[in-house]
Design an enzyme around this catalytic site. Structure first.
Site, PDB file in Angstrom:
ATOM      1  N   GLY A 179       4.601  -5.072   2.340  1.00 10.76           N
ATOM      2  CA  GLY A 179       5.107  -6.925   1.486  1.00 10.76           C
ATOM      3  C   GLY A 179       5.075  -7.799   2.910  1.00 10.76           C
ATOM      4  N   GLY A 182       8.086  -6.893   5.602  1.00 14.52           N
ATOM      5  CA  GLY A 182       8.092  -4.573   6.292  1.00 14.52           C
ATOM      6  C   GLY A 182       7.138  -4.367   5.439  1.00 14.52           C
ATOM      7  N   VAL A 184       7.387  -0.139   2.641  1.00 17.61           N
ATOM      8  CA  VAL A 184       8.101   0.502   2.309  1.00 17.61           C
ATOM      9  C   VAL A 184       7.884   1.677   2.143  1.00 17.61           C
ATOM     10  CG1 VAL A 184       9.831   0.595   0.214  1.00 17.61           C
ATOM     11  CG2 VAL A 184       8.614  -1.255   0.308  1.00 17.61           C
ATOM     12  N   ASP A 306      12.534 -13.896  -6.584  1.00 16.03           N
ATOM     13  CA  ASP A 306      11.736 -13.440  -6.590  1.00 16.03           C
ATOM     14  C   ASP A 306      10.976 -11.898  -7.657  1.00 16.03           C
ATOM     15  OD1 ASP A 306       8.268 -13.108  -5.672  1.00 16.03           O
ATOM     16  OD2 ASP A 306       9.235 -11.662  -3.855  1.00 16.03           O
TER      17      ASP A 306
END
Length: 463
Positions: A179, A182, A184, A306
């Protein structure tokens, strides 16, 4: 070839006997020598046992493995013989160096036995290694559990080293998402628990710290079946050497991670765009679950900001979970104003996009767009042409006369009526005026058939 292998076993047995005899009269390093003797005796006994298993010893690989092992045993015999000569070390400086050398050769014997193909089953190998370890003394204790600090019940401060080990140093092979703030990673903790670890991009900006702690403050107390559960975080600062104005100086580098439950079935985006067809009953359960999760958030005065298919994950039971609270805010009042514009444009409410107004109705708008996309995706004969303006398409298609737009083989008449109702709920959620949008409590009541739907207006931006 089998004769050669069997002959090597005999050689090893003879060396083991010589070591036993020599150890009886050693003058120096008695403990180390006796450890060697016990280890070699165990090796000899195990190989004699395998000698009876003719099929195992016929393997061509056995020859080289046995010869390597015999070399190490010969080296052990040489060292033990040296220890028989009290105060007469010709090749070593003293007993201390000899003790180290004895330890090294014992480790070498164990290593070569483990590497050699001396058994036909994992069970046999396990027995051999266990016996050798017990012969050389008690096995080393298991590594201590990682030192963690429990901040709140169920929420822990992890060390960076543990998270690196869990993700193979944040390898690309373990990355499951990426994203704006950062990446995941899927990680496996030392206790076997599988987790999702969001690693915030390296930063020396204090704002990065604030944003991470905002996410913790928002999500740490959330407990709901449709919300991913936060497990902990990591925040470590190291000093790194960098070049600045022609000189090398020390600078602080922050490593920040956020640890949450791992969702085995991926995101809604992956599922809706995947090759497997999702029938309407499953889609309706998805819609209900997301609505329940959002209603819970709004009861906690949390606005997610979001909501989109990428941020809806599914657990092993295909239960939808709202994820990623990096942009979420707690509201002291019904709304607040932001000077920044963060999120995904396609799902942004107009009042936030143009005026910076943040409220729970922003989530309602994003839910509406997500709901309409859930209906359209691969169920409509014309889905490819409506993805950019789902509200316009849904407004027209909700008419009973237009329901033939759906593939007749995918849903029955009663399901078509449920789809129509969901279309209308989605359109209510994307009203331009936020005051005309329902709350998530209203949405749940309408989905469950306990509240009538109000009359629809033509969606904003549509002629």
């Amino acid at each position: 070839m089998a004769d050669i292998a069997l002959g090597s076993v005999g050689k090893i047995v003879q060396i083991a006997l010589k070591i036993k005899e020599a150890v009886e009269t050693v003058k120096q390093n008695e403990k180390e020598c006796h450890d060697i003797q016990r280890c070699v005796a165990r090796v000899s006994a195990l190989l004699r046992k395998l000698d009876e298993m003719t099929e195992t010893m016929k393997d061509e690989v056995m020859r080289d493995a046995l010869e390597d092992l015999a070399e190490s045993l010969e080296r052990a015999l040489e060292l033990v013989t040296e220890c028989q000569r009290k105060h007469n070390f010709r090749r070593f400086l003293g007993a201390g160096n000899m003790a180290k050398e004895l330890g090294r050769v014992q480790d070498d014997i164990v290593r070569k036995l483990q590497l050699g193909n001396f058994a036909t089953s994992v069970q046999t190998i396990t027995i051999m290694v266990t016996n050798i370890q017990s012969a050389a003394g008690p096995p080393p204790p298991p590594p201590p559990p990682p030192q963690r600090r429990v901040i709140i019940d169920g929420f822990t401060m992890f060390s960076l080293s543990e998270l690196k080990a869990a993700t193979e140093n944040f390898s690309d092979g373990n990355r499951i998402g990426k994203g704006g703030f950062g990446s995941v990673y899927k990680g496996v903790l030392q206790d076997g628990q599988v987790v999702a670890i969001k690693r915030v991009y390296d930063t020396i900006d204090i704002d990065g710290d604030i944003r991470l702690y905002d996410e913790i403050n928002v999500s740490v107390d959330l407990k709901h079946k449709n919300i991913t559960r936060p497990l902990g975080y990591c925040h470590e600062v190291t000093v790194v050497l960098i070049s600045h104005n022609g000189k090398y100086v020390g600078a602080q580098q922050r490593e920040m991670c956020f640890v949450a439950e791992y969702m085995a079935n991926g995101s809604m985006e992956m599922i809706m765009n995947g090759s497997r067809f999702i029938d309407w009953s499953c889609r309706f359960k998805m819609i209900q679950g997301i609505a329940q999760g959002l209603h819970y958030l709004h009861e906690q005065r949390v606005v997610h900001m979001d909501i989109k298919p990428d941020n809806i994950l599914f657990d092993s039971d295909m239960n939808p979970r709202i994820n990623d609270f990096g942009l979420a805010k707690k509201l002291d009042l019904d709304e607040k104003t932001s000077d920044t514009l963060d999120g995904t444009l396609y799902y942004m409410a107009p009042e936030y996009m143009y005026q910076g107004i943040m409220s729970t109705k922003c989530d309602v708008y994003a839910f509406g767009i997500t709901l309409l996309g859930t209906i359209i995706g691969s169920m409509s004969m014309s889905s490819s042409s409506v993805s950019r303006v789902p509200n316009q398409w849904a407004f027209e298609a909700r008419d009973d006369l237009r329901m033939e737009l759906f593939k007749p083989s995918l849903c029955c008449k009663s399901q078509l009526m449920q789809i129509k109702k969901c279309m209308e709920i989605g359109l209510l959620c994307v009203e331009e005026d936020r005051e005309h949008r329902p709350t998530m409590a209203d949405v749940l009541a309408m989905l469950n058939g306990v509240k009538e739907l109000p009359a629809l207006k033509r969606p904003w931006g549509i002629e």
